[in-house]
Design an enzyme around this catalytic site. Sequence first.
Site, PDB file in Angstrom:
ATOM      1  N   GLY A   1      45.187  39.459  47.943  1.00  0.00           N
ATOM      2  CA  GLY A   1      45.961  37.957  47.942  1.00  0.00           C
ATOM      3  C   GLY A   1      45.156  36.886  47.003  1.00  0.00           C
ATOM      4  O   GLY A   1      45.431  35.711  47.086  1.00  0.00           O
TER       5      GLY A   1
ATOM      6  N   ASP B   1      50.032  31.247  40.978  1.00  0.00           N
ATOM      7  CA  ASP B   1      48.827  32.042  40.482  1.00  0.00           C
ATOM      8  C   ASP B   1      48.199  31.996  39.061  1.00  0.00           C
ATOM      9  O   ASP B   1      47.067  31.665  38.991  1.00  0.00           O
ATOM     10  CB  ASP B   1      48.789  33.429  41.004  1.00  0.00           C
TER      11      ASP B   1
END
Length: 389
Positions: free
Chosen positions: A127, A176
């Site tokens: 993650g 991200d």
Amino acid sequence: MQQNKQMVEAVRNQFKTKFGDVEGNVYAAPGRINLIGEHTDYNGGYVFPGAVDKGMVAEVKPNGTNKVRAFAIDLYEDAEFDLNDQEGPKASWARYIYGVCREMQERGVDVKGFDTAFSGDVPLGSGMSSSAALESCYAFAINDLFGDNKVEKVELAKAGQATEHKYIGVNCGIMDQFASVFGRKGYLIRLNCHTMEYDYFPFDPQGYRLVLLNSCVKHELASSAYNDRRRSCETVFELIKKNHSEVEALSYATLDMLEEVRNQVSDEDYHCAKYVIEERERVLAVSEALTKGDYAVVGEKMYQTHVGLSQDYKVSCPELDYLNEIARECGVTGSRMMGGGFGGCTINLVKDNLYDAFIATAKEKYQEAYGKEPLVYDVVIGDGARKLL
Ligand code: GLA
């Protein structure tokens, strides 16, 4: 990246063995953490990520052809593809590079063939966005080598995101890739994913540490479940918009607006939307608390986010819930699952003087329950994508 030197040396050596003595340029891009603001990016909400000191390092050298020859050092695998190829390679790691090439072409860069070898130290499936690190690294490199650095940074992030959508099949948000490109040592970034406005927040919590505990669970259906959650949010948003055309994204809706459409949506979709709307307030509260140095509030909001992700958004798993529970029992200031979910890490804000006891207890209890220890990563906030050599 801490291990930069060793990684760079390893990449240089492998590149030389594969492609000969003439050296290329070396680039790096990091993975990320996220303090709070989860599953909000594709809902036009706020996120609060920071780049980490772990990431990807790639050596890249134009080879005068139209082909990309790539070597994944850690997997010991090769791939080759033509830049005009419509299908692209099969291996997913190579598809990331292929997708970024295509996306940079779409952004006006005359991408030419290159040889490349890369290696990374972001734990896969944790993650922490190893894929975004890979995308950002190549987007940055291609812009530097073939684009005179004319493509703006935000477009580098978008090229990575579009790669996930079009070539991998994950309809992710922008968090991200944005963090990987825009990261700055010692700072977290609060990004409004609707307006794309962002602020850097210095992050040096005196007396506290951020530590990740990796549950070591990798959920195989994570990407399809991720896309399902996104669809749930879109369904609810479409309905809310019918009554309130001024609402530009689900994150801007209120709980009252959600109640108006409650009877028209499934229970599942309702709870997803509720979580997203509530998360917005939490991120804003954390922003304010950070400026005051009030870490008790930051921590409290992190725990609330975990409850929302676990019970409403349903992207946690028993292992992550257990790690969260251990943190609570140990008196850790804040703890929650981080990232897309279904496995990966919890992020924990812990007082210095509790740190050792917390880690020892977490290891012991997790081992007892699941027959393995969680892996521990101390968070160091590092810089974004860059050229190293
Ligand atoms: C993954 C996605 C991000 C974001 C997070 C959840 O990391 O790539 O865009 O949606 O999940 O916050």
